[in-house]
Design a protein around this motif. Structure first.
Motif, PDB file in Angstrom:
ATOM      1  N   TYR A 102      -0.189  -0.261  -1.941  1.00  0.00           N
ATOM      2  CA  TYR A 102      -1.250   0.488  -2.608  1.00  0.00           C
ATOM      3  C   TYR A 102      -2.549  -0.318  -2.574  1.00  0.00           C
ATOM      4  O   TYR A 102      -2.549  -1.532  -2.798  1.00  0.00           O
ATOM      5  CB  TYR A 102      -0.894   0.758  -4.075  1.00  0.00           C
ATOM      6  N   MET A 104      -6.036  -0.070  -4.657  1.00  0.00           N
ATOM      7  CA  MET A 104      -6.612   0.593  -5.821  1.00  0.00           C
ATOM      8  C   MET A 104      -8.107   0.859  -5.595  1.00  0.00           C
ATOM      9  O   MET A 104      -8.721   0.347  -4.648  1.00  0.00           O
ATOM     10  CB  MET A 104      -6.392  -0.255  -7.071  1.00  0.00           C
ATOM     11  N   LYS A 109      -4.870  -4.899  -4.770  1.00  0.00           N
ATOM     12  CA  LYS A 109      -3.656  -4.469  -4.077  1.00  0.00           C
ATOM     13  C   LYS A 109      -2.451  -4.518  -5.011  1.00  0.00           C
ATOM     14  O   LYS A 109      -2.341  -5.391  -5.878  1.00  0.00           O
ATOM     15  CB  LYS A 109      -3.373  -5.389  -2.877  1.00  0.00           C
ATOM     16  N   SER A 456      -8.859  11.319  -7.723  1.00  0.00           N
ATOM     17  CA  SER A 456      -7.692  10.915  -8.503  1.00  0.00           C
ATOM     18  C   SER A 456      -6.970  12.145  -9.054  1.00  0.00           C
ATOM     19  O   SER A 456      -7.431  13.282  -8.928  1.00  0.00           O
ATOM     20  CB  SER A 456      -8.128  10.008  -9.653  1.00  0.00           C
ATOM     21  N   VAL A 485      -5.251   4.895  -7.693  1.00  0.00           N
ATOM     22  CA  VAL A 485      -4.890   4.566  -6.310  1.00  0.00           C
ATOM     23  C   VAL A 485      -5.888   5.208  -5.354  1.00  0.00           C
ATOM     24  O   VAL A 485      -6.154   6.419  -5.437  1.00  0.00           O
ATOM     25  CB  VAL A 485      -3.463   5.041  -5.986  1.00  0.00           C
ATOM     26  N   ALA A 488      -2.468   4.769  -0.195  1.00  0.00           N
ATOM     27  CA  ALA A 488      -1.060   4.413  -0.399  1.00  0.00           C
ATOM     28  C   ALA A 488      -0.288   4.644   0.887  1.00  0.00           C
ATOM     29  O   ALA A 488      -0.607   5.558   1.662  1.00  0.00           O
ATOM     30  CB  ALA A 488      -0.458   5.257  -1.532  1.00  0.00           C
TER      31      ALA A 488
END
Length: 499
Positions: A102, A104, A109, A456, A485, A488
């Motif tokens: 992931y 962000m 990370k 999001s 996130v 991903a």
């Protein structure tokens, strides 16, 4: 000779006890019955031959007759026990490892290099009559060992939420994933319309299109808008004889996703709760398939759900509140085999495309997806599946999803650990390879999923607390950069046993 017949009996039993209650199950029952009848006929012939030979040699024919009658009795008893009078079981067991990465919104990370999990589906089927059957499935889905962040009453408690309880890598509890009776008939009220009805727990997962990458037979829902565990009922009506279009049908569905009820030992057990924050969540829908000749197919689906929820605030322990209703619609087209006899590769190629929309309806003084006004989201999904270059039974596929700012399907049950790729407000890319190791019993899959979020809330609920779309820059400015996130990816490898 007696051992030979007993071996045939055992083989027939093994074929039957692992059957699944669908068309294949009925075909296996018919096959077994024919084999039993053939064995009986052979025994009768053999009995006559043995008795004749015994008379010529002076052997006691009664002993010969008794041995063969014993074998016939065993065949008859086995036929009674396996011809629909017992529950038949099937096993679907998968061990997988996922590499999760992931990025962000603030650039930080998070990752898990090797998340190991086991998933077991224990399938149960019982065919009582030609028209009536039962289907059930027990599910176990857990991480290796004990999860350090197991449910503790905070946000992690939603791992066991009813809509995804069998889809989350959870603990070692065996759950009822599905349990329903299924009735089918060739005529509806005297008309030439075949129909079916089922009632119980019948999860709307592994639906059309998502089943390709999941290597499963498609269930009835169109997965672009619905992929979730649910309790309810459905009725399907075949229209092919009425309108003359191959495979045409429509299906009515209804279910309940939450029951507002007092606890067992309250003064009025199971009455509507005095908690006015939530109410019963019900969903109704219709699926229409105008045409499906197994090569070319198209389908449409509309759903309406009421009393949808979100968390009251950022503290999950504070509970849920009702926010509004949601309508979804989707349409797809699929080609299963390009052209006619254009070559083995194209004959085994699948192409599909699907479009969908969602529309919120906030209740008075409530907000949905961060707005008191109705918002419309849109999504499209395209994909292809090709035959493998390694084996005749293998396949590989590629898919792409795109969703807009206010896109909101109900796809929490999707089998993707980083979150539903179909729910993505942004772009999602997927590539997978599925290869048989031992016929179709033991298979291997390698899958890569990459999601680039533009907003999001893709995997949140329906209100403002978890469902409001925020751009990555807005999330950073609001102080949520380390919680939202941005990108991903999930690299999954599994070995799967089905029998």
């Amino acid at each position: 000779m007696k051992q030979r017949f007993l071996g045939s009996i055992v083989a027939a039993a093994l074929i039957t006890t692992t059957a699944v209650a669908d068309d294949a199950l009925m075909q296996r029952f018919d096959k077994m019955e024919k084999e039993m009848n053939a064995l009986k006929a052979e025994l009768n012939t053999l009995k006559g031959e043995k008795e004749a030979a015994a008379k010529q040699s002076g052997t006691n024919t009664a002993d010969v007759s008794k041995d063969l009658d014993d074998i016939k009795d065993q065949i008859s008893n086995l036929n009674k026990k396996t011809n629909g009078n017992n529950v038949k079981f099937g096993v679907d067991f998968r061990t997988s490892v996922d590499n999760l990465q992931y990025t962000m919104a603030d650039g930080s990370k998070q990752s898990n290099a090797a998340f190991l999990s086991n998933r077991l589906w224990l399938n149960m089927n019982y065919v009582a009559t030609k028209n009536l059957s039962f289907t059930g499935q027990l599910a176990y889905n857990k991480a290796f060992g004990d999860r350090s962040k197991s449910p503790d009453g905070a946000l992690s408690s939603y791992d066991g939420f009813d809509w995804i309880s069998s889809e989350s890598a959870y603990n070692d509890t065996m759950r009822v994933r599905s349990a329903y009776f299924f009735y089918q008939d060739d005529e509806f009220l005297g008309t030439d319309i075949p129909w079916t009805i089922s009632i119980g727990r019948r999860p709307s997962t592994e639906g059309h299109l998502i089943n390709l990458r999941d290597d499963d037979k498609a269930s009835s829902p169109l997965a672009h808008t619905v992929n979730v565990e649910f309790d309810g009922a459905s009725a399907k009506f075949g229209m092919e004889n009425l309108i003359g279009l191959n495979g045409s049908y429509f299906k009515l569905c209804a279910g309940r996703g939450m029951s507002n009820a007092e606890p067992r030992f309250n003064s009025a057990p199971y009455a509507h709760s005095g908690d006015l924050e939530t109410n019963d969540i019900d969903m109704v829908g219709i699926i229409v398939v105008p045409y499906d000749d197994k090569q070319y197919s198209t389908g449409f689906q509309y759903t309406h759900a009421n009393n949808l929820i979100d968390m009251l605030n950022q503290n999950p322990a504070s509970g849920m509140t009702t926010v509004g209703a949601l309508d979804t619609a989707t349409a797809f087209a699929m080609v299963n085999g390009v052209g006619n006899d254009w070559g083995e590769f194209l004959d085994n190629t699948i192409l599909f495309a699907s479009v969908a929309m969602s529309k919120t309806d906030p209740y008075a003084n409530k907000t949905m997806l961060g707005s008191p006004d109705s918002k419309t989201g849109r999504s499209y999904w395209i994909g292809a599946q090709f035959p493998s270059f390694i084996s005749e039974e293998g396949k590989w596929g590629v898919e792409f999803n795109r969703g807009t700012k206010y896109w909101r399907p109900i796809t929490y049950g999707e089998d993707t650990l980083i979150g539903s790729k179909i729910a993505t407000r942004g772009n999602a890319y997927e590539l997978y390879f599925t290869e048989p190791l031992v016929k179709d019993i033991l298979t291997f899959q390698l899958r890569y999923t990459y999601i680039d979020y533009k907003f999001s809330g893709s995997n949140g609920f329906f209100g403002t607390t978890t469902g409001m779309p925020m751009s990555m820059s807005d999330a950073v400015n609001a102080g949520y950069g380390g919680q939202i996130v941005d990108k991903a990816q999930d690299i999954r490898a599994y070995i799967r046993y089905k029998f």
